[in-house]
Write a protein that holds these residues in place. Structure first.
Motif, PDB file in Angstrom:
ATOM      1  N   UNK A 203     -35.467  23.934 -35.219  1.00 40.50           N
ATOM      2  CA  UNK A 203     -36.275  22.748 -35.002  1.00 40.50           C
ATOM      3  C   UNK A 203     -36.576  22.575 -33.525  1.00 40.50           C
ATOM      4  N   UNK A 204     -37.420  21.612 -33.163  1.00 41.62           N
ATOM      5  CA  UNK A 204     -37.800  21.451 -31.749  1.00 41.62           C
ATOM      6  C   UNK A 204     -36.631  21.088 -30.845  1.00 41.62           C
ATOM      7  N   UNK A 205     -35.726  20.224 -31.311  1.00 44.06           N
ATOM      8  CA  UNK A 205     -34.574  19.857 -30.486  1.00 44.06           C
ATOM      9  C   UNK A 205     -33.649  21.049 -30.278  1.00 44.06           C
ATOM     10  N   UNK A 206     -33.441  21.830 -31.334  1.00 40.64           N
ATOM     11  CA  UNK A 206     -32.607  23.018 -31.215  1.00 40.64           C
ATOM     12  C   UNK A 206     -33.228  24.060 -30.297  1.00 40.64           C
ATOM     13  N   UNK A 207     -34.564  24.167 -30.327  1.00 37.86           N
ATOM     14  CA  UNK A 207     -35.245  25.094 -29.424  1.00 37.86           C
ATOM     15  C   UNK A 207     -35.040  24.670 -27.976  1.00 37.86           C
ATOM     16  N   UNK A 242     -44.324  19.516 -30.533  1.00 34.65           N
ATOM     17  CA  UNK A 242     -44.239  19.755 -29.092  1.00 34.65           C
ATOM     18  C   UNK A 242     -43.628  18.569 -28.361  1.00 34.65           C
ATOM     19  N   UNK A 243     -43.980  17.368 -28.769  1.00 39.37           N
ATOM     20  CA  UNK A 243     -43.393  16.184 -28.127  1.00 39.37           C
ATOM     21  C   UNK A 243     -41.900  16.094 -28.404  1.00 39.37           C
ATOM     22  N   UNK A 244     -41.493  16.469 -29.609  1.00 40.30           N
ATOM     23  CA  UNK A 244     -40.064  16.473 -29.929  1.00 40.30           C
ATOM     24  C   UNK A 244     -39.342  17.533 -29.095  1.00 40.30           C
TER      25      UNK A 244
END
Length: 287
Positions: A203-207, A242-244
């Motif tokens: 997910x974005x946070x994990x990335x 992208x915002x996340x």
């Protein structure tokens, strides 16, 4: 594959590849059509099998043979889809060979009754940053031979899942991401199936956490950048995603690096459009 090979042979006789008798490549539009035809055939066979169970006392030999053909088709779809994904994610750096307009993207396989599930899904062929926005995909050597470090999509997905779980556990417990995970990422940053599942799991946070875990190491940051670019051809990295990602980078204290990665990655056309809407600039990375 005969259709793909025939089109390729014709194009190679008149295009740049005619100068290289050893050239081997994939024609994405032709392979797309092969995948469609094979999927339709597999669906038709499986649909007939589901509706025509052999009655008691009647030999099931013919039924079993048809079932074997359906299973064979499902297996071929997995292999062909992996080749297609490599081809459209890695367009020919040399400009390819002149081709007619591409057909519509390969369809999402349809499940019919009790037929095989988990059939791979070809990705939409995106415009590449070095090509005009509406240019048709051109023959490329990618996908014709070497398909990376995994024999098929399920194997790539399993490796990506294991690496994503390892990253999450490392972050949760404040430990460095294990070196084998970094080696996997560096080796498979251009693998469309591995990267798709890796960032789908993270997910974005994990990335963003993975970006922080790189700790400024150039090779690791390049692997994250390349793998994000590859995965963008498969995942929906829209403005919300992208915002996340940027919010996670803010939280992790690596927003400047995150902005540089987004602006430097070879993203899909739709992701580049989403990035443009965020109006990101290296000079304002800390804003």
């Amino acid at each position: 594959m005969a259709s793909t090979g025939g089109v390729m042979a014709t194009q190679m006789r008149t295009g740049p590849a005619a100068r290289d008798p050893e050239f081997r490549g994939i024609d994405p539009p032709a392979l797309n059509q092969v995948i469609r035809q094979l999927q339709d055939a597999q669906n038709a066979i499986q649909g007939w099998l589901n509706g025509h169970r052999p009655p008691p006392g009647v030999s099931t030999a013919g039924y079993r043979q048809a079932d074997e053909v359906a299973r064979w088709a499902a297996e071929q779809l997995g292999m062909l889809t992996r080749r297609y994904n490599f081809a459209v994610t890695h367009p020919s750096p040399g400009g390819g060979i002149d081709m007619p307009p591409a057909p519509t993207p390969a369809p999402v396989p349809r499940k019919t009754g009790g037929g095989p599930v988990g059939t791979p899904r070809p990705v939409k062929a995106p415009p590449h940053r070095t090509s005009p926005a509406k240019a048709a995909p051109r023959p490329t050597p990618h996908g014709a031979g070497d398909l990376g470090g995994f024999p098929d999509r399920p194997a790539a997905a399993r490796a990506a899942k294991a690496d994503a779980l390892s990253v999450a556990a490392s972050v949760q417990h404040g430990r460095p991401v294990p070196d084998p995970v970094w080696r996997h990422l560096e080796a498979n940053a251009g693998d469309p199936d591995y990267t798709e599942k890796l960032y789908e799991r993270l997910g974005p946070a994990g990335a963003a956490d993975l970006l922080k875990a790189a700790q400024g190491d150039k090779a690791r940051l390049e692997a994250v950048q390349q793998s994000l670019g590859t995965s963008s051809h498969h995942l929906t990295m829209d403005v919300r995603w992208l915002r996340a990602f940027l919010a996670g980078a803010d939280h992790a204290g690596v927003r400047p690096v995150a902005v540089q990665v987004l602006l430097g990655a070879d993203m899909s056309g739709r992701t580049r459009e989403a990035i443009a809407r965020l109006d990101l600039h290296p000079s304002t990375a800390t804003a």
